[in-house]
Structures are given as structure tokens and as C-alpha cells.
Design a protein around this motif. Structure first.
Motif, PDB file in Angstrom:
ATOM      1  N   LYS A  49      -6.474  -0.772   3.453  1.00 27.14           N
ATOM      2  CA  LYS A  49      -7.723  -1.467   3.145  1.00 27.14           C
ATOM      3  C   LYS A  49      -7.839  -1.658   1.648  1.00 27.14           C
ATOM      4  CE  LYS A  49      -9.912  -0.608   7.299  1.00 27.14           C
ATOM      5  NZ  LYS A  49      -9.541  -1.359   8.334  1.00 27.14           N
ATOM      6  N   PRO A  50      -7.666  -2.819   1.085  1.00 23.60           N
ATOM      7  CA  PRO A  50      -7.159  -4.021   1.745  1.00 23.60           C
ATOM      8  C   PRO A  50      -5.659  -3.879   2.003  1.00 23.60           C
ATOM      9  CG  PRO A  50      -7.353  -4.436  -0.604  1.00 23.60           C
ATOM     10  CD  PRO A  50      -7.888  -3.038  -0.355  1.00 23.60           C
ATOM     11  N   TYR A  51      -5.183  -4.580   3.016  1.00 24.50           N
ATOM     12  CA  TYR A  51      -3.782  -4.504   3.423  1.00 24.50           C
ATOM     13  C   TYR A  51      -2.895  -5.059   2.321  1.00 24.50           C
ATOM     14  CZ  TYR A  51       0.372  -5.132   6.356  1.00 24.50           C
ATOM     15  OH  TYR A  51       1.625  -5.074   6.875  1.00 24.50           O
ATOM     16  N   LYS A  52      -2.043  -4.198   1.784  1.00 22.77           N
ATOM     17  CA  LYS A  52      -1.136  -4.600   0.716  1.00 22.77           C
ATOM     18  C   LYS A  52       0.137  -3.765   0.825  1.00 22.77           C
ATOM     19  CE  LYS A  52      -0.656  -4.901  -4.295  1.00 22.77           C
ATOM     20  NZ  LYS A  52       0.435  -4.010  -4.560  1.00 22.77           N
ATOM     21  N   VAL A  53       1.277  -4.415   0.870  1.00 24.41           N
ATOM     22  CA  VAL A  53       2.564  -3.724   0.958  1.00 24.41           C
ATOM     23  C   VAL A  53       3.117  -3.524  -0.449  1.00 24.41           C
ATOM     24  CG1 VAL A  53       4.935  -3.883   1.792  1.00 24.41           C
ATOM     25  CG2 VAL A  53       3.052  -4.650   3.254  1.00 24.41           C
ATOM     26  N   ASP A  54       3.461  -2.272  -0.757  1.00 25.07           N
ATOM     27  CA  ASP A  54       4.063  -1.954  -2.055  1.00 25.07           C
ATOM     28  C   ASP A  54       5.588  -1.937  -1.983  1.00 25.07           C
ATOM     29  OD1 ASP A  54       1.558  -1.643  -3.292  1.00 25.07           O
ATOM     30  OD2 ASP A  54       1.435   0.438  -2.618  1.00 25.07           O
ATOM     31  N   SER A  55       6.130  -1.423  -0.863  1.00 22.13           N
ATOM     32  CA  SER A  55       7.582  -1.353  -0.741  1.00 22.13           C
ATOM     33  C   SER A  55       8.004  -1.260   0.722  1.00 22.13           C
ATOM     34  CB  SER A  55       8.127  -0.151  -1.509  1.00 22.13           C
ATOM     35  OG  SER A  55       7.684   1.054  -0.917  1.00 22.13           O
ATOM     36  N   TYR A  56       9.265  -1.598   0.946  1.00 23.40           N
ATOM     37  CA  TYR A  56       9.874  -1.537   2.275  1.00 23.40           C
ATOM     38  C   TYR A  56      11.110  -0.644   2.200  1.00 23.40           C
ATOM     39  CZ  TYR A  56       7.326  -5.930   3.052  1.00 23.40           C
ATOM     40  OH  TYR A  56       6.368  -6.897   3.157  1.00 23.40           O
ATOM     41  N   LYS A  57      11.377   0.049   3.289  1.00 25.04           N
ATOM     42  CA  LYS A  57      12.619   0.797   3.407  1.00 25.04           C
ATOM     43  C   LYS A  57      13.238   0.440   4.755  1.00 25.04           C
ATOM     44  CE  LYS A  57      12.233   5.231   3.663  1.00 25.04           C
ATOM     45  NZ  LYS A  57      12.155   6.681   3.479  1.00 25.04           N
ATOM     46  N   ILE A  58      14.423  -0.166   4.714  1.00 29.00           N
ATOM     47  CA  ILE A  58      15.167  -0.450   5.938  1.00 29.00           C
ATOM     48  C   ILE A  58      16.046   0.765   6.193  1.00 29.00           C
ATOM     49  CG2 ILE A  58      16.912  -1.889   7.047  1.00 29.00           C
ATOM     50  CD1 ILE A  58      15.998  -4.195   5.222  1.00 29.00           C
ATOM     51  N   ILE A  59      15.866   1.378   7.352  1.00 28.78           N
ATOM     52  CA  ILE A  59      16.678   2.532   7.730  1.00 28.78           C
ATOM     53  C   ILE A  59      17.621   2.083   8.849  1.00 28.78           C
ATOM     54  CG2 ILE A  59      16.687   4.913   8.566  1.00 28.78           C
ATOM     55  CD1 ILE A  59      13.723   5.042   7.584  1.00 28.78           C
ATOM     56  N   MET A  60      18.906   2.285   8.623  1.00 26.85           N
ATOM     57  CA  MET A  60      19.913   1.874   9.603  1.00 26.85           C
ATOM     58  C   MET A  60      20.656   3.081  10.148  1.00 26.85           C
ATOM     59  SD  MET A  60      21.201  -1.698   7.927  1.00 26.85           S
ATOM     60  CE  MET A  60      22.537  -1.819   9.072  1.00 26.85           C
TER      61      MET A  60
END
Length: 169
Positions: free
Chosen positions: A71-82
Motif C-alpha cells: 500500500k501503495p503497490y510498488k515493486v522494488d525488486s524481483y528474484k527469479i529462483i530456478m
């Protein structure tokens, strides 16, 4: 490791057997090339994406973890796990990467809200069952579009003279 403007960061979960993980990352150079291709093709925010290899439960080949605010929706980072706890072919790893990159595109485009588990504003239940999860709209969308993305990547690699056969996801 930073190559031109495409960040390609690889990390490993604590307590994992590094030699086993490295053995199961079938073709590191091809994976790096695929990541750069997908990031450019999908216009992903590469500075916010980290790629991690480790053990995953069940039949899950990969997943995306998101850090940010609800709240508010905000993406700071992504992690792709394989997944690396079972050896899969280079094609399987590339297809998994395409699928997970597509999920990031869905979030960036505003269609998929991971916090609310919603698609286009409509909330969906969270399933523990992998088969039920496959029916969610963002999973259906990612499977369809990642297939096309994988085909495009193979076409690109053929033009460079280093393609593999095309296998359906």
C-alpha cells in the motif's frame, strides 16, 4: 556480473551444495544469453532482477519472489529462483527462465498484482495445489507467451548458428 546494461546476477541459497548446483546449471553461457534476450525483448527492469539457483519443492521449476510495498503497490525488486535439485536439460532451464521473465512482465504491465493475487483487478484464491495453480490466468498467460518467447530465442540462436531443438513447454 554485469554485461553491458543487462544485469545477470547469480546467487545460491545458504546451505546448498555449490558443486551440485553448478553441475545442474546445464549451459551457463546459453542461460546468460537467454536472460539478456528475454530482458531486451520484454523490456524488463534488469536492475531490479536477481537470478538465484536452489532447491524447490514439488514439481516447481522456477518462481518469482517480489520485494516491495503493498500500500501503495510498488515493486522494488524481483528474484527469479530456478530449480537445481533435479538435473534438467538446458532447454528446460531456458523455458523456465522465459516463463518467470513473463511473470515479471505481467507485474510491470500492471496486469498481475502478486500481493493481492489478482489479475486485471480480479482477486483469485491462493492454491497449495500445483494443478489448480496452473489454471490461474497469469499462469495460463505465462505458459502461452513463454512458449512463443522460447521459439523466438531459438530462432535468434539459429541465426547465430547455435540453436537447439524446439520443445513444447
Amino acid at each position: 556480473v554485469s554485461q553491458s546494461r543487462y544485469l545477470f546476477s547469480i546467487s545460491f541459497k545458504f546451505g546448498t551444495n555449490l558443486n551440485e548446483i553448478l553441475k545442474n546449471i546445464v549451459d551457463k553461457e546459453r542461460l546468460k544469453t537467454a536472460y539478456k534476450f528475454f530482458a531486451k525483448r520484454l523490456n524488463l527492469p534488469t536492475g531490479k532482477i536477481k537470478l538465484e539457483f536452489g532447491n524447490l519443492d514439488g514439481k516447481v521449476q522456477g518462481k518469482v519472489d517480489v520485494k516491495g510495498k503493498s500500500k501503495p503497490y510498488k515493486v522494488d525488486s524481483y528474484k527469479i529462483i530456478m530449480r537445481t535439485n533435479n538435473p534438467y536439460s538446458s532447454d528446460d532451464q531456458i523455458k523456465t527462465l522465459a516463463h518467470e521473465c513473463w511473470h515479471i512482465k505481467q507485474v510491470e504491465d500492471g496486469r498481475y498484482n502478486i500481493v493481492d493475487n489478482s489479475w486485471g483487478g480480479k482477486e483469485y484464491p491462493k492454491y497449495d495445489d500445483e494443478e489448480k495453480e496452473k489454471t490461474l490466468p497469469w499462469e495460463v498467460d505465462a505458459r502461452m507467451n513463454a512458449e512463443d518467447l522460447f521459439v523466438e530465442f531459438n530462432r535468434y540462436m539459429r541465426e547465430k548458428g547455435s540453436a537447439s531443438k524446439i520443445i513444447k513447454i
